[in-house]
Design a protein around this motif. Structure first.
Motif, PDB file in Angstrom:
ATOM      1  N   ASP A 140       0.814  -1.229   0.000  1.00  0.00           N
ATOM      2  CA  ASP A 140       0.000   0.000   0.000  1.00  0.00           C
ATOM      3  C   ASP A 140       0.842   1.271   0.000  1.00  0.00           C
ATOM      4  O   ASP A 140       0.306   2.367  -0.211  1.00  0.00           O
ATOM      5  CB  ASP A 140      -0.949   0.001   1.202  1.00  0.00           C
ATOM      6  CG  ASP A 140      -2.072  -1.009   1.051  1.00  0.00           C
ATOM      7  OD1 ASP A 140      -2.243  -1.537  -0.069  1.00  0.00           O
ATOM      8  OD2 ASP A 140      -2.764  -1.285   2.046  1.00  0.00           O
ATOM      9  N   THR A 141       2.153   1.143   0.252  1.00  0.00           N
ATOM     10  CA  THR A 141       3.026   2.322   0.228  1.00  0.00           C
ATOM     11  C   THR A 141       3.643   2.551  -1.149  1.00  0.00           C
ATOM     12  O   THR A 141       4.311   3.570  -1.367  1.00  0.00           O
ATOM     13  CB  THR A 141       4.179   2.194   1.240  1.00  0.00           C
ATOM     14  OG1 THR A 141       5.100   1.184   0.792  1.00  0.00           O
ATOM     15  CG2 THR A 141       3.671   1.835   2.630  1.00  0.00           C
ATOM     16  N   THR A 180       4.070   3.207  -5.271  1.00  0.00           N
ATOM     17  CA  THR A 180       3.500   4.260  -6.130  1.00  0.00           C
ATOM     18  C   THR A 180       2.512   3.702  -7.143  1.00  0.00           C
ATOM     19  O   THR A 180       2.830   3.530  -8.330  1.00  0.00           O
ATOM     20  CB  THR A 180       4.621   5.008  -6.874  1.00  0.00           C
ATOM     21  OG1 THR A 180       5.539   4.044  -7.415  1.00  0.00           O
ATOM     22  CG2 THR A 180       5.371   5.921  -5.940  1.00  0.00           C
ATOM     23  N   PRO A 238      -2.211   3.327  -7.283  1.00  0.00           N
ATOM     24  CA  PRO A 238      -3.459   3.377  -6.515  1.00  0.00           C
ATOM     25  C   PRO A 238      -3.610   2.101  -5.680  1.00  0.00           C
ATOM     26  O   PRO A 238      -3.184   1.014  -6.104  1.00  0.00           O
ATOM     27  CB  PRO A 238      -4.529   3.470  -7.606  1.00  0.00           C
ATOM     28  CG  PRO A 238      -3.828   4.124  -8.766  1.00  0.00           C
ATOM     29  CD  PRO A 238      -2.424   3.583  -8.720  1.00  0.00           C
ATOM     30  N   LEU A 239      -4.201   2.217  -4.522  1.00  0.00           N
ATOM     31  CA  LEU A 239      -4.368   1.086  -3.592  1.00  0.00           C
ATOM     32  C   LEU A 239      -4.974  -0.126  -4.298  1.00  0.00           C
ATOM     33  O   LEU A 239      -6.040  -0.034  -4.890  1.00  0.00           O
ATOM     34  CB  LEU A 239      -5.316   1.475  -2.451  1.00  0.00           C
ATOM     35  CG  LEU A 239      -4.752   2.275  -1.282  1.00  0.00           C
ATOM     36  CD1 LEU A 239      -5.852   2.469  -0.239  1.00  0.00           C
ATOM     37  CD2 LEU A 239      -3.543   1.589  -0.679  1.00  0.00           C
ATOM     38  N   THR A 245       8.321   3.810  -3.308  1.00  0.00           N
ATOM     39  CA  THR A 245       7.185   4.167  -2.455  1.00  0.00           C
ATOM     40  C   THR A 245       6.781   5.617  -2.766  1.00  0.00           C
ATOM     41  O   THR A 245       7.549   6.374  -3.373  1.00  0.00           O
ATOM     42  CB  THR A 245       7.558   4.062  -0.972  1.00  0.00           C
ATOM     43  OG1 THR A 245       8.596   5.010  -0.703  1.00  0.00           O
ATOM     44  CG2 THR A 245       8.048   2.656  -0.631  1.00  0.00           C
ATOM     45  N   PHE A 246       5.590   5.991  -2.325  1.00  0.00           N
ATOM     46  CA  PHE A 246       5.158   7.386  -2.467  1.00  0.00           C
ATOM     47  C   PHE A 246       6.198   8.320  -1.844  1.00  0.00           C
ATOM     48  O   PHE A 246       6.562   9.350  -2.426  1.00  0.00           O
ATOM     49  CB  PHE A 246       3.785   7.592  -1.805  1.00  0.00           C
ATOM     50  CG  PHE A 246       2.629   7.078  -2.634  1.00  0.00           C
ATOM     51  CD1 PHE A 246       2.158   7.817  -3.709  1.00  0.00           C
ATOM     52  CD2 PHE A 246       2.019   5.872  -2.328  1.00  0.00           C
ATOM     53  CE1 PHE A 246       1.088   7.354  -4.484  1.00  0.00           C
ATOM     54  CE2 PHE A 246       0.958   5.406  -3.096  1.00  0.00           C
ATOM     55  CZ  PHE A 246       0.491   6.140  -4.167  1.00  0.00           C
ATOM     56  N   ASN A 278       2.519  12.444  -4.559  1.00  0.00           N
ATOM     57  CA  ASN A 278       1.391  12.694  -3.651  1.00  0.00           C
ATOM     58  C   ASN A 278       0.500  11.466  -3.549  1.00  0.00           C
ATOM     59  O   ASN A 278       0.233  10.796  -4.545  1.00  0.00           O
ATOM     60  CB  ASN A 278       0.517  13.846  -4.172  1.00  0.00           C
ATOM     61  CG  ASN A 278       1.195  15.186  -4.032  1.00  0.00           C
ATOM     62  OD1 ASN A 278       1.262  15.965  -4.970  1.00  0.00           O
ATOM     63  ND2 ASN A 278       1.728  15.456  -2.858  1.00  0.00           N
ATOM     64  N   GLU A 279       0.006  11.199  -2.348  1.00  0.00           N
ATOM     65  CA  GLU A 279      -0.946  10.106  -2.178  1.00  0.00           C
ATOM     66  C   GLU A 279      -2.359  10.592  -2.478  1.00  0.00           C
ATOM     67  O   GLU A 279      -2.604  11.791  -2.642  1.00  0.00           O
ATOM     68  CB  GLU A 279      -0.848   9.554  -0.758  1.00  0.00           C
ATOM     69  CG  GLU A 279       0.543   8.994  -0.487  1.00  0.00           C
ATOM     70  CD  GLU A 279       0.567   7.979   0.629  1.00  0.00           C
ATOM     71  OE1 GLU A 279      -0.328   7.117   0.678  1.00  0.00           O
ATOM     72  OE2 GLU A 279       1.474   8.053   1.471  1.00  0.00           O
ATOM     73  N   ALA A 280      -3.291   9.639  -2.551  1.00  0.00           N
ATOM     74  CA  ALA A 280      -4.687   9.991  -2.833  1.00  0.00           C
ATOM     75  C   ALA A 280      -5.242  10.796  -1.675  1.00  0.00           C
ATOM     76  O   ALA A 280      -4.865  10.601  -0.523  1.00  0.00           O
ATOM     77  CB  ALA A 280      -5.515   8.729  -3.043  1.00  0.00           C
ATOM     78  N   TYR A 317      -6.550  11.735  -7.047  1.00  0.00           N
ATOM     79  CA  TYR A 317      -5.187  12.270  -6.975  1.00  0.00           C
ATOM     80  C   TYR A 317      -5.124  13.671  -7.575  1.00  0.00           C
ATOM     81  O   TYR A 317      -5.835  13.968  -8.532  1.00  0.00           O
ATOM     82  CB  TYR A 317      -4.213  11.354  -7.739  1.00  0.00           C
ATOM     83  CG  TYR A 317      -3.950  10.051  -7.043  1.00  0.00           C
ATOM     84  CD1 TYR A 317      -2.848   9.906  -6.197  1.00  0.00           C
ATOM     85  CD2 TYR A 317      -4.797   8.966  -7.198  1.00  0.00           C
ATOM     86  CE1 TYR A 317      -2.606   8.704  -5.546  1.00  0.00           C
ATOM     87  CE2 TYR A 317      -4.567   7.765  -6.543  1.00  0.00           C
ATOM     88  CZ  TYR A 317      -3.473   7.635  -5.720  1.00  0.00           C
ATOM     89  OH  TYR A 317      -3.232   6.463  -5.068  1.00  0.00           O
ATOM     90  N   VAL A 363       0.392  14.799  -9.770  1.00  0.00           N
ATOM     91  CA  VAL A 363       0.883  13.418  -9.789  1.00  0.00           C
ATOM     92  C   VAL A 363       1.307  12.999 -11.207  1.00  0.00           C
ATOM     93  O   VAL A 363       2.178  12.147 -11.369  1.00  0.00           O
ATOM     94  CB  VAL A 363      -0.166  12.466  -9.176  1.00  0.00           C
ATOM     95  CG1 VAL A 363       0.167  11.011  -9.457  1.00  0.00           C
ATOM     96  CG2 VAL A 363      -0.252  12.694  -7.667  1.00  0.00           C
TER      97      VAL A 363
END
Lengths: 341, 341
Positions: free
Chosen positions: A14-15, A17, A19-20, A330-331, A337-339, B66, B70
């Motif tokens: 989940d970390t 880059t 979308p989840l 990772t982000f 930027n994360e969601a 997002y 991004v």
């Protein structure tokens, strides 16, 4: 498998880059590998496929479109590099091991074949138990010993395959005996029967089940194997059991190898977590077994060849899942930027 | 594609040592490659993926989870090797080309990025046409020229991917305009909207369609592109059109690249035969487009990432199909009995 490691792997995924959850089944595979292995594997994996070959007495009943001699002929084809599994193993850097566990033919010593013949094929299960207890024990041991060898060799991903004219009849009988599905649902066209021959094969599987499992109640996995199994099927069951104990992920192939793996899970439920379903075969009984095992196949390509072909073909996808887990940014590390919540 | 070559390939596949048709979709892929290429390709293929990045004015309406920034951040991630498509390209020996066709940011010269910016993103298609005719022509030309470059470089298998925050909104509008499906069926959750945001996005796509395509009758593919497309989508349309003319097989990825390819097919129906659907995305509109195109995806792994990730992941399967066609023994050469009639 270790559930704590799986949970940790899911959090790490989940970390990354993306979308989840957007890598779908690849995330499941990476988390499964994390749960199986004490340390997450580095690439390239050390991969091997074991193809077990044996003959089947039930071919006397005309259940296959091909003559029994094809088992032996295909063993040569595997060794000479011309079979589908030979081509796919080369293409994806997978060590190919061909094992004679019960072919009704003699092979010379110098072919690269692993000589582990228990006997020259099973007996005709329409009339008698396919194998004796001793033959069953020896066939299981063949697979178990080769799994030990694979662990010593350092393989981290194994595929299992088979060759044996007549063995979809065994797999159908095993599927019915194990899952309770009627013969008509568990029996397909094998290598290519026409409608009339398919009807005869369904009746044959029904008669075989009647012969061996008339008494009420579920027969034990070992009883199923000895009555309606095959030597190659028993060897795969043995390999799966021992490979799981060595924390090796095992890619199962189509209908026959999945029947063998399902028997291993019936013997030892913990084994299930070490299995990856390489593909979904066109044989209708295969889906019954995948449902029984609760497995979702990696590939659905309308294949129905056996030999381990679908399992080997899934390996680059499994390795891709491992590469993504190991190598994606990772982000935080990539400054993405994360969601928004 | 040349149907005579496809027919010949099918006949040849039937001589290989396997039950008839038992390699399923792999046989379809090998026959398609045979139909596409004047000479059947040798392995390894020369493979490349082109990832086109651009921004979307419609993000002002809050259609994505997002922020627009991004898009730029992910371009750096592609170039630095940390994105999913970067990892998969390395794993499968695929040349990765990242193209700025309309990102709303400036990039330095020395990053490896292909600088083909038409403008800094589209305008907000809720209120105006997304791009002018001139911008559309230039974006198409970007893809077309890169397809020429790919042909000169000798690539025989191309994948197309994209990055552009907001571009599933474009793909949904294109899908509705092209197939006639209502916005509610063509609009998914993109990178991960919740139920309420998903409802708003459906309403947004409905409003966009109303704005641009109120007049009865099917809008032309170029009109759809200029009104509701994206610069990266137009570039992919251009690449697909020209790559097909060069007899290069093109692996399309998920919802957005398939929307672009569907527009190419709407412009030039012959293009369809050069397309391979790499995977089926979880975005619901993707299946509508695959049905429109009559394509069956190679992989179904519940992915929804874009970037060309699903297309690159399908490449080892496509190469496997080519390897099987080229390297398997025939019944005659291996001395294996064929099936009885």
């Amino acid at each position: 498998p270790e559930e704590a490691r799986r949970t940790h792997a899911r959090s790490y995924l989940d970390t990354l880059t993306k979308p989840l959850g957007s890598l779908g089944r690849l995330e499941d595979l990476a988390a499964q590998i994390a749960a199986i292995r004490p340390e997450f594997p580095t690439l390239p994996l050390s991969k091997a496929v074991y193809v077990f070959a044996a003959d089947h007495g039930v071919t006397a009943e005309g259940v296959s479109a091909y003559p029994s001699a094809v088992t032996q002929q295909m063993v040569f084809n595997f060794l000479n590099g011309g079979a589908a599994v030979s081509v796919l193993s080369r293409a994806h850097d997978v060590e190919l091991h061909v094992v004679d566990v019960g072919v009704d033919a003699d092979f010379a010593d110098d072919t690269g074949l692993l000589h582990r013949k228990v006997c020259r094929g099973t007996r005709n299960m329409l009339h008698v138990r396919a194998m004796t207890d001793e033959q069953l024990a020896r066939a299981l041991e063949v697979g178990a010993e080769l799994a030990e060898d694979a662990a010593v060799a350092g393989h981290t991903l194994l595929a299992v395959g088979e060759m044996g004219i007549g063995n979809t009849t065994s797999a159908s009988a095993i599927t019915s005996a194990l899952t309770g599905s009627p013969a008509a649902l568990a029996t397909g066209r094998g290598t290519g029967l026409d409608a009339e021959a398919h009807r005869r094969k369904i009746a044959m599987v029904g008669a075989i089940l009647q012969k061996h499992f008339l008494v009420k109640g579920s027969p034990s996995p070992l009883r199923i194997l000895s009555c309606v199994g095959g030597l190659e099927i028993a060897a795969i069951t043995g390999m799966v059991l021992v490979a799981a104990r060595h924390r090796i992920a095992i890619v199962i192939d189509g209908f026959i190898s999945t029947a063998a793996a399902a028997l291993a899970v019936a013997l030892c439920p913990d084994v299930r977590g070490y299995l990856i379903a390489g593909h979904r075969s066109e044989e209708p009984g295969h889906q019954l077994l995948l449902d029984y095992l609760g497995l979702t196949p990696v590939l659905t390509l309308e294949m129905r060849l056996g030999e381990g072909s679908g399992a080997v073909l899934a390996m680059p996808i499994i390795e891709s899942a491992i590469a993504l887990y190991s190598q994606m940014a990772t982000f935080a590390s990539a400054g993405v930027n994360e969601a928004s919540a």
